[in-house]
Design a protein around this motif. Structure first.
Motif, short mmCIF file in Angstrom:
data_model
loop_
_atom_site.label_atom_id
_atom_site.label_comp_id
_atom_site.label_asym_id
_atom_site.label_seq_id
_atom_site.Cartn_x
_atom_site.Cartn_y
_atom_site.Cartn_z
N GLY A 1 -42.50 68.11 -52.98
CA GLY A 1 -42.50 67.32 -54.20
C GLY A 1 -41.43 67.82 -55.14
O GLY A 1 -40.67 68.74 -54.83
N VAL A 2 -41.37 67.22 -56.32
CA VAL A 2 -40.38 67.61 -57.33
C VAL A 2 -40.81 68.93 -57.97
O VAL A 2 -41.94 69.08 -58.44
N MET A 3 -39.92 69.90 -57.95
CA MET A 3 -40.13 71.19 -58.61
C MET A 3 -39.21 71.31 -59.82
O MET A 3 -38.04 70.98 -59.75
N HIS A 4 -39.77 71.82 -60.92
CA HIS A 4 -38.92 72.14 -62.07
C HIS A 4 -38.09 73.39 -61.76
O HIS A 4 -36.91 73.46 -62.08
N GLY A 5 -38.73 74.38 -61.15
CA GLY A 5 -38.01 75.57 -60.70
C GLY A 5 -37.99 76.73 -61.68
O GLY A 5 -37.66 77.86 -61.30
N PRO B 1 -44.23 72.18 -55.13
CA PRO B 1 -44.58 72.19 -56.55
C PRO B 1 -45.58 73.28 -56.93
O PRO B 1 -45.66 73.64 -58.11
N LEU B 2 -46.32 73.81 -55.97
CA LEU B 2 -47.25 74.89 -56.31
C LEU B 2 -46.53 76.16 -56.74
O LEU B 2 -47.11 77.02 -57.39
N LEU B 3 -45.24 76.28 -56.40
CA LEU B 3 -44.48 77.42 -56.89
C LEU B 3 -44.28 77.31 -58.40
O LEU B 3 -44.21 78.34 -59.09
N ASP B 4 -44.21 76.11 -58.93
CA ASP B 4 -44.16 75.95 -60.39
C ASP B 4 -45.44 76.47 -61.03
O ASP B 4 -45.40 77.13 -62.08
N LEU B 5 -46.58 76.17 -60.43
CA LEU B 5 -47.84 76.71 -60.95
C LEU B 5 -47.82 78.23 -60.86
O LEU B 5 -48.22 78.92 -61.82
N SER C 1 -34.20 72.55 -60.90
CA SER C 1 -35.05 71.57 -60.23
C SER C 1 -34.56 71.28 -58.81
O SER C 1 -33.37 71.34 -58.52
N THR C 2 -35.52 70.94 -57.96
CA THR C 2 -35.21 70.62 -56.56
C THR C 2 -36.41 69.95 -55.94
O THR C 2 -37.42 69.71 -56.61
N ILE C 3 -36.31 69.64 -54.66
CA ILE C 3 -37.47 69.21 -53.89
C ILE C 3 -37.93 70.41 -53.07
O ILE C 3 -37.21 70.93 -52.23
#
Length: 344
Positions: free
Chosen positions: A209-213, A243-247, A238-240
């Motif tokens: 999914g979309v990640m802010h990063g 998304p749990l890495l953002d959390l 940001s990248t694909i």
């Protein structure tokens, strides 16, 4: 402020805006905004409309224009998804228009950065501060729910092998710092242990999914009238990916005890949601499997710690201020201590 930074030519900007069919008139009420990067942010009014211009610094770095193009692309794609973010008005991807720089215009954000300032409402009400953390998770869950293919971001990143790449990629980055004269090498207790634990416990299944990063409090603007997130800003990373890495990133940077933190006034004021409350709030709003949430927090500690160590290495080589290098090295040590507390 009556004159813009040297890197922004108002006559060129006005002519370009005319070509885009934007409202005519003099460019007025110019104000340079602060931010977390060296990029220039300029707020101004023209034809009854308020804009924010974003472009790279006066002395462009090699990848600045590509990063700006990517930022503009992801923000355009997220418009209408419910993710709180600045809305793109127009983009100039032609480097010949303004002295070699890509730039774009976006809507201004009515909000404040809680790591630098707290309005009276937020400073005086612990229940509002508690809710701010939960609202940070609400905003993040909206981003994690975006179908990246449906919004035109299928080729925005390389999700294949994303998790497998992380540890080797950042260990290689850390090794590269050794080329800087004066850097003694990484003096980071638990480095090898954390790296091995991440490899041994990597999730076998995940959904791209979309990640802010770079999702933490300093990259959020909060509403001046309540705890809600007005906008997620600074999309340079940001990248694909997962998304749990953002959390995990939010958890890794969340103010805890006496650890060196980027939370500023909000962290000092206290009353914030706990780690478990943040995780529970995400779980309520997401269909993603959170069984491995500890792994994502450890990966965030590992990755961010190595990123910050880069400035320490440059400071040892005389390429960055020593005080800044020392501070960020202390943060790196704190992040790895946090990781070791999770991994055992």
């Amino acid at each position: 402020m009556t004159t813009p930074p040297e890197a922004v030519d108002l006559a060129v900007l006005a002519s370009w805006m005319d070509e885009k069919g934007l409202p005519l008139g003099p460019i007025e009420d110019i104000k340079e905004l602060g931010g977390g990067t060296q990029n220039i942010l300029l707020r101004f009014r023209r034809g009854g409309t308020t804009y924010v211009l974003r472009r790279g610094p006066r002395h462009l770095r090699p990848r600045t224009n590509d990063v700006l193009r990517r930022e503009a692309r992801v923000l355009t794609a997220l418009d209408g998804t419910g993710v709180p973010a600045p809305r793109i008005i127009a983009v100039c991807g032609n480097e010949n228009v303004m002295g070699g720089a890509v730039f774009y215009l976006m809507t201004p954000v009515d909000g404040f950065n809680a790591t630098t300032y707290l309005p009276d409402l937020h400073a005086g009400d612990a229940s509002v501060r508690h809710r701010m953390g939960l609202e940070a998770v609400v905003a993040l869950s909206k981003l994690g729910a975006v179908d990246h293919e449906a919004v035109g971001l299928a080729d925005y990143g390389s999700p294949e092998g994303f998790l497998e790449r992380q540890v080797p990629r950042w260990m290689s980055e850390l090794e590269g710092y050794g080329k800087l004269d004066g850097y003694p090498g990484p003096e980071i207790p638990g480095l090898e242990h954390v790296a091995s634990w991440l490899e041994d416990h990597r999730p076998s299944e995940w959904r791209p999914g979309v990640m802010h990063g770079d999702y933490h409090l300093a990259n959020l603007m909060f509403s001046p009238t309540g705890p809600q997130v007005a906008a997620i800003v600074d999309w340079e990373m940001s990248t694909i990916g997962d998304p749990l890495l953002d959390l995990g990133w939010l958890l890794a940077t969340w103010p805890v005890g006496d650890a060196v933190s980027i939370a500023g006034p909000l962290g000092a004021a206290g009353g914030l949601a706990t780690r478990d409350e943040l995780i529970a709030a995400y779980a309520e709003r997401s269909t993603r499997n959170l069984d491995a949430v500890d792994w994502y927090e450890v990966l965030a500690c590992f990755k961010l710690g190595i990123v910050l160590e880069g400035t320490h290495a440059r400071a040892c080589a005389g390429k960055a201020p020593k005080d800044t290098g020392d501070l960020l090295h202390a943060m790196t040590l704190g992040l790895f201590e946090r990781a070791r507390g999770i991994t055992g």
